[in-house]
Write a protein that holds these residues in place. Structure first.
Motif, PDB file in Angstrom:
ATOM      1  N   GLY A   1     117.652  40.720  66.772  1.00 57.27           N
ATOM      2  CA  GLY A   1     117.042  41.019  65.481  1.00 57.27           C
ATOM      3  C   GLY A   1     116.211  39.877  64.944  1.00 57.27           C
ATOM      4  N   LEU A   2     116.499  38.650  65.408  1.00 56.35           N
ATOM      5  CA  LEU A   2     115.761  37.474  64.971  1.00 56.35           C
ATOM      6  C   LEU A   2     114.265  37.632  65.217  1.00 56.35           C
ATOM      7  N   PHE A   3     113.893  38.252  66.344  1.00 53.59           N
ATOM      8  CA  PHE A   3     112.483  38.405  66.662  1.00 53.59           C
ATOM      9  C   PHE A   3     111.793  39.340  65.673  1.00 53.59           C
ATOM     10  N   ARG A   4     112.449  40.414  65.330  1.00 49.35           N
ATOM     11  CA  ARG A   4     111.870  41.357  64.380  1.00 49.35           C
ATOM     12  C   ARG A   4     111.719  40.716  63.004  1.00 49.35           C
ATOM     13  N   PHE A   5     112.698  39.876  62.636  1.00 47.80           N
ATOM     14  CA  PHE A   5     112.652  39.188  61.342  1.00 47.80           C
ATOM     15  C   PHE A   5     111.458  38.244  61.278  1.00 47.80           C
ATOM     16  N   LYS A   6     111.161  37.599  62.398  1.00 52.41           N
ATOM     17  CA  LYS A   6     110.052  36.648  62.458  1.00 52.41           C
ATOM     18  C   LYS A   6     108.727  37.320  62.797  1.00 52.41           C
ATOM     19  N   GLU A   7     108.737  38.640  62.935  1.00 54.23           N
ATOM     20  CA  GLU A   7     107.546  39.397  63.318  1.00 54.23           C
ATOM     21  C   GLU A   7     106.947  38.843  64.608  1.00 54.23           C
ATOM     22  N   HIS A   8     107.803  38.551  65.536  1.00 51.75           N
ATOM     23  CA  HIS A   8     107.389  37.976  66.819  1.00 51.75           C
ATOM     24  C   HIS A   8     108.057  38.791  67.928  1.00 51.75           C
ATOM     25  N   ALA A   9     107.627  40.040  68.040  1.00 50.11           N
ATOM     26  CA  ALA A   9     108.256  40.934  69.014  1.00 50.11           C
ATOM     27  C   ALA A   9     107.816  40.573  70.430  1.00 50.11           C
ATOM     28  N   PRO A  10     108.683  40.791  71.403  1.00 52.83           N
ATOM     29  CA  PRO A  10     108.288  40.570  72.795  1.00 52.83           C
ATOM     30  C   PRO A  10     107.134  41.497  73.189  1.00 52.83           C
ATOM     31  N   LYS A  11     106.388  41.064  74.189  1.00 56.20           N
ATOM     32  CA  LYS A  11     105.297  41.866  74.723  1.00 56.20           C
ATOM     33  C   LYS A  11     105.413  41.939  76.240  1.00 56.20           C
ATOM     34  N   VAL A  12     104.858  43.006  76.813  1.00 59.30           N
ATOM     35  CA  VAL A  12     104.710  43.051  78.258  1.00 59.30           C
ATOM     36  C   VAL A  12     103.925  41.813  78.685  1.00 59.30           C
ATOM     37  N   GLY A  13     104.379  41.163  79.765  1.00 62.02           N
ATOM     38  CA  GLY A  13     103.757  39.924  80.222  1.00 62.02           C
ATOM     39  C   GLY A  13     104.475  38.681  79.749  1.00 62.02           C
ATOM     40  N   ASP A  14     105.414  38.831  78.812  1.00 63.70           N
ATOM     41  CA  ASP A  14     106.193  37.685  78.347  1.00 63.70           C
ATOM     42  C   ASP A  14     107.223  37.265  79.381  1.00 63.70           C
ATOM     43  N   TRP A  15     107.380  35.950  79.526  1.00 60.20           N
ATOM     44  CA  TRP A  15     108.521  35.396  80.243  1.00 60.20           C
ATOM     45  C   TRP A  15     109.624  35.167  79.219  1.00 60.20           C
ATOM     46  N   VAL A  16     110.813  35.665  79.513  1.00 57.40           N
ATOM     47  CA  VAL A  16     111.892  35.627  78.531  1.00 57.40           C
ATOM     48  C   VAL A  16     113.188  35.132  79.155  1.00 57.40           C
ATOM     49  N   GLU A  17     114.047  34.588  78.297  1.00 57.85           N
ATOM     50  CA  GLU A  17     115.439  34.316  78.644  1.00 57.85           C
ATOM     51  C   GLU A  17     116.260  35.487  78.097  1.00 57.85           C
ATOM     52  N   PHE A  18     117.146  36.032  78.916  1.00 57.12           N
ATOM     53  CA  PHE A  18     117.908  37.187  78.462  1.00 57.12           C
ATOM     54  C   PHE A  18     119.331  37.151  79.008  1.00 57.12           C
ATOM     55  N   ASP A  19     120.215  37.832  78.300  1.00 58.42           N
ATOM     56  CA  ASP A  19     121.613  37.988  78.696  1.00 58.42           C
ATOM     57  C   ASP A  19     121.735  39.324  79.416  1.00 58.42           C
ATOM     58  N   ALA A  20     121.876  39.279  80.743  1.00 63.82           N
ATOM     59  CA  ALA A  20     121.910  40.506  81.528  1.00 63.82           C
ATOM     60  C   ALA A  20     123.151  41.343  81.216  1.00 63.82           C
ATOM     61  N   LYS A  21     124.256  40.667  80.935  1.00 65.36           N
ATOM     62  CA  LYS A  21     125.503  41.394  80.678  1.00 65.36           C
ATOM     63  C   LYS A  21     125.427  42.190  79.387  1.00 65.36           C
ATOM     64  N   HIS A  22     124.916  41.565  78.335  1.00 62.37           N
ATOM     65  CA  HIS A  22     124.850  42.228  77.033  1.00 62.37           C
ATOM     66  C   HIS A  22     123.486  42.872  76.769  1.00 62.37           C
ATOM     67  N   LYS A  23     122.578  42.733  77.731  1.00 62.55           N
ATOM     68  CA  LYS A  23     121.270  43.388  77.664  1.00 62.55           C
ATOM     69  C   LYS A  23     120.504  43.001  76.402  1.00 62.55           C
ATOM     70  N   VAL A  24     120.423  41.688  76.195  1.00 62.28           N
ATOM     71  CA  VAL A  24     119.776  41.165  74.993  1.00 62.28           C
ATOM     72  C   VAL A  24     118.758  40.095  75.384  1.00 62.28           C
ATOM     73  N   ILE A  25     117.531  40.203  74.854  1.00 67.25           N
ATOM     74  CA  ILE A  25     116.510  39.166  75.024  1.00 67.25           C
ATOM     75  C   ILE A  25     116.781  38.063  74.012  1.00 67.25           C
ATOM     76  N   GLN A  26     116.944  36.838  74.503  1.00 62.57           N
ATOM     77  CA  GLN A  26     117.340  35.734  73.641  1.00 62.57           C
ATOM     78  C   GLN A  26     116.191  34.815  73.246  1.00 62.57           C
ATOM     79  N   LYS A  27     115.211  34.669  74.117  1.00 59.34           N
ATOM     80  CA  LYS A  27     114.145  33.702  73.859  1.00 59.34           C
ATOM     81  C   LYS A  27     112.877  34.136  74.563  1.00 59.34           C
ATOM     82  N   ILE A  28     111.742  33.952  73.896  1.00 55.10           N
ATOM     83  CA  ILE A  28     110.437  34.229  74.485  1.00 55.10           C
ATOM     84  C   ILE A  28     109.745  32.903  74.782  1.00 55.10           C
ATOM     85  N   ALA A  29     109.316  32.727  76.017  1.00 54.44           N
ATOM     86  CA  ALA A  29     108.613  31.489  76.379  1.00 54.44           C
ATOM     87  C   ALA A  29     107.256  31.423  75.684  1.00 54.44           C
ATOM     88  N   ARG A  30     106.754  30.232  75.527  1.00 54.29           N
ATOM     89  CA  ARG A  30     105.451  30.051  74.878  1.00 54.29           C
ATOM     90  C   ARG A  30     104.372  30.800  75.660  1.00 54.29           C
TER      91      ARG A  30
END
Length: 288
Positions: free
Chosen positions: A29-58
């Motif tokens: 939800g942090l991303f939506r709060f910051k109006e910084h939603a992930p996009k196709v083409g983004d490199w991301v850190e994610f939790d595979a077990k909980h299926k959550v995107i945690q960080k978007i690379a620059r």
């Protein structure tokens, strides 16, 4: 885990990890709060077990139409017939993408529908002469090998006219894509949109996205001098103008206008620049 977002539909993101395994995750939800939603083409850190995107690379860059990030190349696909070649849209996209400093490749399609190639060959040669790579495609002569080599190792997108054959081109690169294509609308003189979302497709060692066709894109350029510099042949010869910040319209001693008059610069390019200048001028006045 680290991975690349290759598809986004209804708030769910398909990610391919570094072992080529596929995952589906949602952003925190942090991303939506910051109006910084992930996009196709983004490199991301994610939790595979909980299926959550945690960080978007620059991001290196990002586009809003299509919604995609970290683009290395844009393939501008334009038909020469059905629909007819739209040089105004081509020059608009070239200017916008030049400003974003993304490599451009032009693919002209439906060459088999031309009864006489004389005028087109002059246009094609001009764009090649100012430094753009162009490829020519027809019904039985699609440059598959060459375009695969262009895509290999990069993230690319297809853009251009509706009905120009973007999905047909991708199906030729890999028939397993089975992307839907549609016939040209003879009443409207353009194609119907057949792509509903942005998705990266694997081609060789790279990725390419098919994007919805569109007939207009807004300029997001900070000033009029930048617009003039986004026409690369104008920028290349602007040092010959009498004034350092010449905008190539009403100024005396303008080398660009002389080159247009002499036929060195394509007349349609200059006409389109003048139209875009007035458009950006209005946008900037309303903005400030």
């Amino acid at each position: 885990m680290r991975g690349l977002i290759i598809k986004a539909i209804s708030g769910e993101y398909t990610i391919i990890d570094q072992e080529n395994k596929i995952h589906v995750a949602k952003p925190r939800g942090l991303f939506r709060f910051k109006e910084h939603a992930p996009k196709v083409g983004d490199w991301v850190e994610f939790d595979a077990k909980h299926k959550v995107i945690q960080k978007i690379a620059r991001r290196r860059n990002e586009l809003n139409r299509p919604v995609i990030a970290n683009v290395d190349k844009v393939f501008l696909v334009f038909s020469v017939r059905e629909p007819d070649l739209n040089l105004r849209l081509l020059d608009r996209l070239l200017a916008i993408i030049e400003y974003m400093d993304i490599e451009i490749v032009i693919v002209f399609t439906k060459l088999d529908l031309l009864a006489d190639r004389g005028d087109f060959d002059q246009i094609n040669e001009y764009y090649r002469s100012i430094g753009y790579k162009t490829y020519l495609s027809g019904l039985n002569a699609i440059p598959v090998k060459e375009i695969k080599a262009e895509i290999d190792g990069y993230i690319s997108v297809l853009a251009g006219q509706s009905g120009a054959g973007k999905s047909t081109l991708l199906n030729a690169l890999d028939p397993s894509f089975q992307l839907k294509t549609d016939v040209i609308s003879r009443a409207l003189g353009r194609g119907k949109h057949t792509t509903r979302h942005v998705e990266l497709l694997r081609v060789e060692g790279g990725w390419i996205a098919d994007t919805p066709g569109f007939g207009n894109v807004d300029f997001d350029i900070p000033d009029l001098l930048t617009l003039s510099h986004s026409f690369r042949e104008f920028f290349a010869h602007s040092d010959k103008c009498k004034f350092n910040r010449c905008l190539h319209l009403d100024e005396p001693g303008c080398a660009i206008k002389d080159m247009v008059a002499d036929g060195v610069i394509l007349h349609s390019r200059y006409q389109n620049y003048a139209l875009f200048y007035r458009e950006v001028e209005i946008i900037l006045k309303n903005k400030y």
